[in-house]
Write an enzyme that holds these catalytic residues in place. Structure first.
Site: not given
Ligand code: CTP
Ligand code: CA
Length: 229
Positions: A33-34
């Protein structure tokens, strides 16, 4: 009537906003993810709705509350985000504020990967995700009249944003410096620059809500303009 259109200049317009991170499954318990709180994207969706737009907000997993007055579609992966955006139908303006994972696991598995003594760590093969902003920006009869992207950069902010606007084919890029020292991720304030074909506009450091209101007003001005012949 005049008052009404002044207060709600986006009445009758449809807006699509992406917000938050995406999550790309490796196995049922792990993901790629970010960083993204969703604060800026959610604030933009709320601001567009307050100006009268019919807003669809496509959001990855975030902890910020659902904004009032918008239709929210919750997704996890970039593939799901793209499908939800395309399902939103004809729109006048798209604002892509999501931090989409650039890659996903090439071979996600449905059973948890177990550690085994003496077995080296698994190698993670990646595959590219669809580019939602570039997809929405593609020329054609259904292209929104205005497509806005973000460029979160840690260096060469303006040069990267100018280049990104051309590469993605979008109309405007909201460029922001996300170097750790700025505290932008998860923070309340944002220092942005609006990059368009006309050039680069530097905005003062503002609360994310104020950035959102300013952007929504600019969008309303743009969509309210007579179309070029
Ligand atoms: N974006 C998107 N879909 C992707 C990747 C990015 O819609 N798969 C959008 C983001 O929401 C943002 C803009 O594209 O509006 C720029 O994202 P960014 O990550 O800065 O650009 P990339 O083209 O992915 O380049 P890089 O990460 O290498 O800087
Ligand atoms: Ca990226």
């Amino acid at each position: 009537e005049g008052m009404l259109t002044q207060d709600r200049p986006l009445a009758g317009k449809r807006a699509l906003v992406t917000s938050g991170p995406t999550r790309e499954a490796i196995d049922p318990v792990r993901y790629i993810s970010n960083h993204s709180s969703g604060k800026q994207g959610h604030a933009i969706a709320a601001a567009l709705a307050r100006l009268g737009a019919e807003v669809t907000l496509v959001s990855g997993p975030v902890t910020v509350p659902d904004p009032a007055g918008v239709k929210i579609v919750k997704i996890e992966s970039a593939d799901e985000m793209l499908a939800a955006c395309l399902a939103a139908g004809a729109i006048d303006v798209a604002v892509c504020a999501a931090a989409v994972a650039d890659w996903k696991a090439a071979h996600p598995v449905t059973a948890k990967i177990k550690k085994q003594n003496g077995v080296p760590p698994p190698r993670l093969e990646l595959a590219p995700n669809p580019d939602i902003l570039a997809t929405l920006s593609k020329p054609g009869p259904t292209r929104p009249s205005l497509v806005v992207g973000f460029a979160a950069e840690t260096e060469n902010l303006i040069a990267n944003a100018v280049d990104k606007r051309k590469r993605k084919g979008c109309d405007w890029i909201v460029a922001n410096d996300v170097s750790p020292a700025t505290g932008t991720f998860g923070g309340e304030r944002n220092t942005v620059h609006l990059v368009s074909a006309e050039g680069v506009e530097d905005w003062p450091t503002l609360a994310k809500e104020e950035v959102a209101v300013r952007l929504a007003v600019r969008i309303a001005d743009h969509l309210g303009r007579p179309r070029p012949a």
